[in-house]
Design a protein around this motif. Structure first.
Motif, PDB file in Angstrom:
ATOM      1  N   ASN A 202       2.958  -2.871   6.388  1.00 48.53           N
ATOM      2  CA  ASN A 202       1.867  -2.701   7.336  1.00 48.53           C
ATOM      3  C   ASN A 202       2.014  -3.744   8.456  1.00 48.53           C
ATOM      4  OD1 ASN A 202      -0.937  -3.079   8.502  1.00 48.53           O
ATOM      5  ND2 ASN A 202      -1.323  -1.396   7.079  1.00 48.53           N
ATOM      6  N   PRO A 203       1.865  -3.352   9.712  1.00 48.72           N
ATOM      7  CA  PRO A 203       2.058  -4.318  10.815  1.00 48.72           C
ATOM      8  C   PRO A 203       1.075  -5.474  10.783  1.00 48.72           C
ATOM      9  CG  PRO A 203       1.092  -2.261  11.628  1.00 48.72           C
ATOM     10  CD  PRO A 203       1.537  -2.004  10.218  1.00 48.72           C
ATOM     11  N   GLU A 204      -0.038  -5.316  10.049  1.00 44.67           N
ATOM     12  CA  GLU A 204      -1.030  -6.383  10.000  1.00 44.67           C
ATOM     13  C   GLU A 204      -0.865  -7.276   8.775  1.00 44.67           C
ATOM     14  OE1 GLU A 204      -4.801  -4.474  10.194  1.00 44.67           O
ATOM     15  OE2 GLU A 204      -4.521  -3.736  12.251  1.00 44.67           O
ATOM     16  N   ASP A 205       0.167  -7.008   7.979  1.00 41.20           N
ATOM     17  CA  ASP A 205       0.401  -7.803   6.775  1.00 41.20           C
ATOM     18  C   ASP A 205       1.212  -9.048   7.146  1.00 41.20           C
ATOM     19  OD1 ASP A 205       0.990  -8.833   4.283  1.00 41.20           O
ATOM     20  OD2 ASP A 205       1.243  -6.852   3.361  1.00 41.20           O
TER      21      ASP A 205
ATOM     22  N   ILE B 162      10.735  -1.803   8.814  1.00 39.78           N
ATOM     23  CA  ILE B 162       9.893  -1.288   9.892  1.00 39.78           C
ATOM     24  C   ILE B 162       8.417  -1.505   9.568  1.00 39.78           C
ATOM     25  CG2 ILE B 162      11.606   0.459  10.513  1.00 39.78           C
ATOM     26  CD1 ILE B 162       9.878   2.528   9.062  1.00 39.78           C
ATOM     27  N   ALA B 163       7.571  -1.337  10.570  1.00 39.92           N
ATOM     28  CA  ALA B 163       6.125  -1.472  10.394  1.00 39.92           C
ATOM     29  C   ALA B 163       5.451  -0.134  10.657  1.00 39.92           C
ATOM     30  CB  ALA B 163       5.575  -2.529  11.352  1.00 39.92           C
ATOM     31  N   ASP B 164       4.508   0.221   9.787  1.00 40.07           N
ATOM     32  CA  ASP B 164       3.752   1.463   9.987  1.00 40.07           C
ATOM     33  C   ASP B 164       2.411   1.326   9.279  1.00 40.07           C
ATOM     34  OD1 ASP B 164       2.940   4.432   9.303  1.00 40.07           O
ATOM     35  OD2 ASP B 164       4.406   4.526  10.933  1.00 40.07           O
ATOM     36  N   ARG B 165       1.351   1.783   9.952  1.00 43.39           N
ATOM     37  CA  ARG B 165       0.005   1.664   9.387  1.00 43.39           C
ATOM     38  C   ARG B 165      -0.205   2.549   8.156  1.00 43.39           C
ATOM     39  NH1 ARG B 165      -3.071  -1.392  12.611  1.00 43.39           N
ATOM     40  NH2 ARG B 165      -2.424  -1.658  14.781  1.00 43.39           N
ATOM     41  N   TYR B 166       0.734   3.452   7.924  1.00 42.37           N
ATOM     42  CA  TYR B 166       0.652   4.305   6.732  1.00 42.37           C
ATOM     43  C   TYR B 166       0.696   3.467   5.456  1.00 42.37           C
ATOM     44  CZ  TYR B 166       2.299   7.486   3.072  1.00 42.37           C
ATOM     45  OH  TYR B 166       2.449   8.177   1.887  1.00 42.37           O
ATOM     46  N   VAL B 167       1.376   2.326   5.504  1.00 46.81           N
ATOM     47  CA  VAL B 167       1.558   1.491   4.322  1.00 46.81           C
ATOM     48  C   VAL B 167       0.246   0.775   3.988  1.00 46.81           C
ATOM     49  CG1 VAL B 167       2.861  -0.400   3.277  1.00 46.81           C
ATOM     50  CG2 VAL B 167       3.976   1.149   4.925  1.00 46.81           C
TER      51      VAL B 167
ATOM     52  N   LYS C 296      -1.393  -2.186   2.507  1.00 50.32           N
ATOM     53  CA  LYS C 296      -0.973  -3.552   2.157  1.00 50.32           C
ATOM     54  C   LYS C 296      -1.633  -4.057   0.885  1.00 50.32           C
ATOM     55  CE  LYS C 296      -4.335  -5.760   5.304  1.00 50.32           C
ATOM     56  NZ  LYS C 296      -4.460  -6.677   6.475  1.00 50.32           N
ATOM     57  N   GLU C 297      -2.700  -3.368   0.437  1.00 51.44           N
ATOM     58  CA  GLU C 297      -3.389  -3.797  -0.784  1.00 51.44           C
ATOM     59  C   GLU C 297      -2.803  -3.141  -2.031  1.00 51.44           C
ATOM     60  OE1 GLU C 297      -5.538  -6.135  -0.562  1.00 51.44           O
ATOM     61  OE2 GLU C 297      -5.559  -6.105   1.634  1.00 51.44           O
ATOM     62  N   PHE C 298      -1.944  -2.120  -1.840  1.00 45.37           N
ATOM     63  CA  PHE C 298      -1.393  -1.413  -2.990  1.00 45.37           C
ATOM     64  C   PHE C 298      -0.060  -2.023  -3.397  1.00 45.37           C
ATOM     65  CE2 PHE C 298       1.235   1.927  -4.910  1.00 45.37           C
ATOM     66  CZ  PHE C 298       0.413   2.316  -5.952  1.00 45.37           C
ATOM     67  N   GLY C 299       0.072  -2.364  -4.662  1.00 49.30           N
ATOM     68  CA  GLY C 299       1.308  -2.943  -5.167  1.00 49.30           C
ATOM     69  C   GLY C 299       1.645  -4.236  -4.459  1.00 49.30           C
ATOM     70  N   THR C 300       2.883  -4.317  -3.993  1.00 51.81           N
ATOM     71  CA  THR C 300       3.321  -5.519  -3.293  1.00 51.81           C
ATOM     72  C   THR C 300       3.116  -5.407  -1.783  1.00 51.81           C
ATOM     73  OG1 THR C 300       5.575  -4.668  -3.028  1.00 51.81           O
ATOM     74  CG2 THR C 300       5.083  -5.923  -5.048  1.00 51.81           C
ATOM     75  N   GLY C 301       2.665  -4.218  -1.337  1.00 50.47           N
ATOM     76  CA  GLY C 301       2.491  -4.021   0.103  1.00 50.47           C
ATOM     77  C   GLY C 301       3.777  -3.652   0.801  1.00 50.47           C
ATOM     78  N   VAL C 302       4.853  -3.430   0.036  1.00 50.09           N
ATOM     79  CA  VAL C 302       6.154  -3.058   0.590  1.00 50.09           C
ATOM     80  C   VAL C 302       6.499  -1.658   0.080  1.00 50.09           C
ATOM     81  CG1 VAL C 302       8.596  -3.643   0.804  1.00 50.09           C
ATOM     82  CG2 VAL C 302       6.889  -5.459   0.585  1.00 50.09           C
ATOM     83  N   LEU C 303       6.913  -0.774   0.983  1.00 50.23           N
ATOM     84  CA  LEU C 303       7.198   0.609   0.634  1.00 50.23           C
ATOM     85  C   LEU C 303       8.662   0.929   0.903  1.00 50.23           C
ATOM     86  CD1 LEU C 303       6.070   3.499  -0.109  1.00 50.23           C
ATOM     87  CD2 LEU C 303       5.797   3.849   2.357  1.00 50.23           C
ATOM     88  N   LYS C 304       9.367   1.392  -0.139  1.00 49.60           N
ATOM     89  CA  LYS C 304      10.722   1.902   0.070  1.00 49.60           C
ATOM     90  C   LYS C 304      10.600   3.360   0.506  1.00 49.60           C
ATOM     91  CE  LYS C 304      13.163   3.016  -3.692  1.00 49.60           C
ATOM     92  NZ  LYS C 304      13.078   4.497  -3.698  1.00 49.60           N
ATOM     93  N   ILE C 305      11.317   3.739   1.540  1.00 46.65           N
ATOM     94  CA  ILE C 305      11.229   5.102   2.067  1.00 46.65           C
ATOM     95  C   ILE C 305      12.469   5.886   1.647  1.00 46.65           C
ATOM     96  CG2 ILE C 305      11.004   6.525   4.135  1.00 46.65           C
ATOM     97  CD1 ILE C 305       9.620   4.197   5.479  1.00 46.65           C
ATOM     98  N   SER C 306      12.244   6.865   0.746  1.00 40.60           N
ATOM     99  CA  SER C 306      13.327   7.728   0.247  1.00 40.60           C
ATOM    100  C   SER C 306      12.977   9.164   0.609  1.00 40.60           C
ATOM    101  CB  SER C 306      13.475   7.584  -1.275  1.00 40.60           C
ATOM    102  OG  SER C 306      13.555   6.231  -1.658  1.00 40.60           O
ATOM    103  N   PRO C 307      13.145   9.568   1.848  1.00 44.75           N
ATOM    104  CA  PRO C 307      12.632  10.859   2.326  1.00 44.75           C
ATOM    105  C   PRO C 307      13.277  12.081   1.678  1.00 44.75           C
ATOM    106  CG  PRO C 307      14.030   9.830   3.976  1.00 44.75           C
ATOM    107  CD  PRO C 307      13.825   8.812   2.906  1.00 44.75           C
ATOM    108  N   GLY C 308      14.423  11.885   1.033  1.00 46.78           N
ATOM    109  CA  GLY C 308      15.048  13.027   0.367  1.00 46.78           C
ATOM    110  C   GLY C 308      14.441  13.343  -0.972  1.00 46.78           C
TER     111      GLY C 308
END
Length: 778
Positions: free
Chosen positions: A290-293, A317-322, A324-336
């Motif tokens: 999250n860009p605000e994290d 990258i930063a995106d408001r979709y993430v 920041k309160e869930f888990g570690t606040g870091v999202l791995k993106i595996s679009p496939g």
């Protein structure tokens, strides 16, 4: 002797009895105009003949209604042609298309519910004198049927691929011919008064022609296209499956915490992600925060190193979709391999990386893990992450797991090349149908669900990688790019002709191996079964659009909305004016029936123990759209109701004159109940019960028109049990036993017969077997 006695719901019966129940002529006191019928000795002669031939039993000879006679009664109805619409009656027809059960199916309570409700509507409208058609059929059920036959072949040591497509399809047709009629016979056991001469199967010649025509027309309008998108993939079946065929369950699992080192940073520069599917990290294309994290702001714009990939870098990258309160606040993106990641990647312009083969094993992108089953790879990967110091921890976690409704395996989100229908322009017209009042959904609260789904509709994946089903009418040119050079046609001959025009006489073509989603043919059901695309077909001209579509609320958008869209698109008309949604059947504690809980109630076994009438009456007491809790106590109570009705019939019969006593019957027939004046001349008990009956008829007629079938059942039950059986029958005994032969006795006889016959008519749509048996002898 021929069984010539008219059925309770036949046109002749309704005309002969000029049903009080359905008279449209009312007087201010809410008493329906009705003319009592003169005694017809032929009816008793015919009824006696029916009994002699073993169709019907009588309360005079049997202590209770014999459930084993239900099949004989049903076969008699069918043989007399009572289920066929009477075209010569005139008036607007009443038409219902039966939701086609899977040809692999066996009767369950959901089937029993729709059969009961639809048969109530059909019998009621048939008794009103409307030309009435209930059109039955079964669905080819692509995945389910192919699974059944594959398992059968596996038991013989044969694999589908060893047989080849043509031979396998031949085996499926053989299986269908042998076992496919099971569900139909069970539906008949419930008393479904369908016109079986019009029965259809979604793979029969007429419906197959309609499917090909629909595909061609949609493609000609630019509404069908081919492309690679995220779908639900079944590794064992190796096909895409629809959302409806995916069931989500909360299951215990593990949450894995993994270090992703920041490229160019120190050993302390890493980001920890939490995932339930570590094997998908080979398909990571970015790490998002999250860009605000503030914890990770210093890493935005840098690169992260994907573990176990020999140093492959992905952007941070930063995106408001993430969150920041869930888990570690870091999202791995595996679009496939994740629906949400796929949508995010398309929004951000990220690449799609697939690490999975169609059989659920990892592909070459996974390096040393290539060829391993996805779950085995998960175990090995975690061990090696621990060895390299990149594993932080794992902890128990409950996840929402997608499983195949048919095979039970875990569904894999996968990007695959498929055929799609563009839905937005079709959905817009379907939305307007409800807004303009062309379509009424009952209960109306489901309109919100309908509108929400259509307003947020996604394109429909219609291709399936199966051998059983409607083959997609697309042909490719040998040696050409499939995505660029293909031909859509109505037959292989037409396709070859088109190919020769474009590529020369020596061109070679081959058909797309995929089949269409079963729901595609089902979406055409209301009009394809009536002859479409032949607009001159008699049934299409006479019975389309249909009147009511009745089904479970759980498939409102998967089936109902699609029928509305396709109906408007291909016929210019909404395919039905009303949609009636029934609820789910649950156990007495309100739990969903399942084999795991051991609470499944088998309708076939229930019929054997309680009879079809008791089961139908119990199911009819549910409220539209509301789930119904079914208990053995309810069934027992309504079995007792059947017996109470039988005993009431016995009392009426025992207190009527002999059929040969014409004089006594003429006296009974002379009593009129058509006007307020005639009612006021009756003794008080008779005046009271007939007036109550007339009031009930008005209430019942209104409830029928509003689709309040549970109210009809309860009101009629209460009147019969409380007012007629417990009160008036007892009151009539004084006249019958103490005034034999005088006018008081004949009045009581006339009222008993008048009220009881109308009770039978009101109950017949709900309890057709016992009411028919009683009708034939009273």
């Amino acid at each position: 002797m021929a069984l010539s006695s008219p059925s309770i719901f036949s046109t002749r019966s309704v005309y002969r009895l000029n049903p009080l129940l359905f008279s449209q002529h009312r007087i201010k006191t809410s008493i329906s105009l009705w003319k009592f019928n003169k005694f017809n000795p032929n009816r008793y002669i015919s009824a006696a003949a029916s009994s002699e031939n073993g169709v019907f039993t009588s309360p005079e000879t049997e202590k209770a209604f014999d459930f084993s006679s239900e099949e004989r009664i049903y076969n008699w109805w069918d043989s007399q042609g009572y289920f066929k619409p009477k075209i010569d009656q005139g008036g607007d027809p009443f038409v219902i298309s039966m939701p086609p059960p899977n040809v692999t199916g066996s009767l369950h309570m959901g089937h029993a519910m729709f059969v009961t409700l639809e048969d109530i509507m059909v019998r009621y409208n048939r008794m009103k004198g409307r030309p009435t058609l209930w059109l039955p059929g079964t669905d080819h059920a692509g995945i389910a049927t192919q699974l059944v036959v594959e398992r059968m072949l596996a038991s013989e040591g044969i694999k589908r691929v060893e047989l080849g497509r043509d031979e396998f399809t031949k085996r499926v047709w053989e299986w269908k011919a042998k076992y496919g009629g099971t569900i139909t016979e069970q539906i008949k056991r419930l008393g479904a008064s369908c016109d079986w001469s019009r029965e259809h199967f979604t793979l029969d010649e007429q419906l197959s022609r309609a499917v090909v025509e629909a595909f061609n027309r949609l493609h000609e309008k630019g509404l069908i296209y081919q492309g690679s998108y995220m779908v639900n993939w079944s590794p064992s079946l190796q096909t895409a499956v629809s959302d409806l065929e995916v069931e989500y369950s909360e299951e215990p699992g593990m949450l894995y915490y993994i270090k992703y080192r920041v490229a160019g940073g120190s050993r302390d520069d890493f980001m920890t992600i939490a995932t339930t599917r570590p094997e998908t990290l080979f398909g990571d294309v970015a790490i998002a925060v999250n860009p605000e994290d503030q914890r990770y702001s210093k890493y935005i714009g840098r690169q992260a190193i994907v573990p176990m990939t020999y140093g492959r870098h992905v952007p941070i990258i930063a995106d408001r979709y993430v969150d920041k309160e869930f888990g570690t606040g870091v999202l791995k993106i595996s679009p496939g391999h994740d629906h949400n990641d796929y949508l995010l990647a398309r929004k951000l312009g990220l690449p799609i990386l697939n690490v999975m083969n169609k059989d659920g094993t990892l592909n070459e992108v996974a390096g040393l893990y290539s060829g391993m089953d996805r779950f085995e790879a998960r175990k090995k990967l975690w061990l090696e992450l621990e060895e390299t110091g990149l594993a932080v921890k794992k902890e128990p976690h409950t996840s929402r797991i997608p499983r195949s409704q048919r095979g039970g395996e875990v569904i894999e989100p996968l990007v695959s090349k498929q055929w799609f229908v563009t839905m937005e322009p079709l959905a817009e017209k379907a939305l307007h149908a409800v807004q303009k009042g062309q379509l009424t959904i009952i209960p109306d609260r489901f309109e919100k669900i309908y509108n929400h789904w259509l307003s947020n509709i996604k394109d429909w994946c219609i291709s399936r990688q199966l051998w059983w089903g409607h083959r997609i009418p697309v042909w490719y040119i040998v040696g050409k790019d499939c995505e660029e050079d293909y031909i859509v046609a109505r037959s292989s001959e037409e396709a070859l002709g088109k190919a020769r025009e474009k590529y020369g006489y020596d061109v070679e073509i081959y058909q797309d191996p995929d089949v269409l989603d079963t729901w595609f043919s089902s979406a055409l059901w209301p009009f394809s079964t009536l002859g479409w695309p032949d607009l001159s077909a008699d049934d299409y001209k006479r019975f389309y659009p249909t009147t009511v579509l009745e089904t479970g609320h759980d498939i409102l958008f998967f089936w109902v909305a699609r029928m509305v869209m396709m109906g408007i698109e291909f016929t210019g008309t909404v395919p039905f004016s009303h949609v009636y949604m029934h609820g789910l059947i649950k156990d007495s504690q309100g739990r969903k029936m399942s084999k795991t809980l051991g609470n499944v109630i088998d309708p076939v076994d229930t019929i054997k123990e309680y009879g079809s009438d008791a089961l139908r009456f119990t199911l009819s007491l549910g409220t539209a759209g509301q789930d119904l809790n079914l208990s053995m106590e309810r069934l027992s109570s309504n079995k007792a109701f059947t017996n109470k009705l039988w005993n009431a019939g016995k009392f009426v019969l025992q207190n009527l004159p002999s059929p040969s006593d014409v004089s006594a019957w003429e006296t009974i027939s002379a009593h009129k109940f058509v006007s307020e004046e005639s009612l006021l001349k009756l003794p008080l008990p008779e005046c009271w019960v007939v007036s109550k009956l007339h009031q009930l008829i008005d209430v019942v007629s209104s409830s029928y028109d509003k689709f309040f079938f549970n109210d009809v059942a309860r009101e009629t039950y209460d009147f019969f049990w409380g007012d007629f059986a417990d009160w008036y029958i007892e009151a009539s005994k004084a006249r019958l036993y103490q005034s034999e032969g005088n006018s008081d006795a004949s009045v009581a006889q006339a009222v008993l017969l008048y009220v009881f016959e109308n009770i039978l008519k009101m109950l017949h749509p709900f309890m057709p077997f016992v009411t028919e048996a009683l009708w034939q002898v009273t």
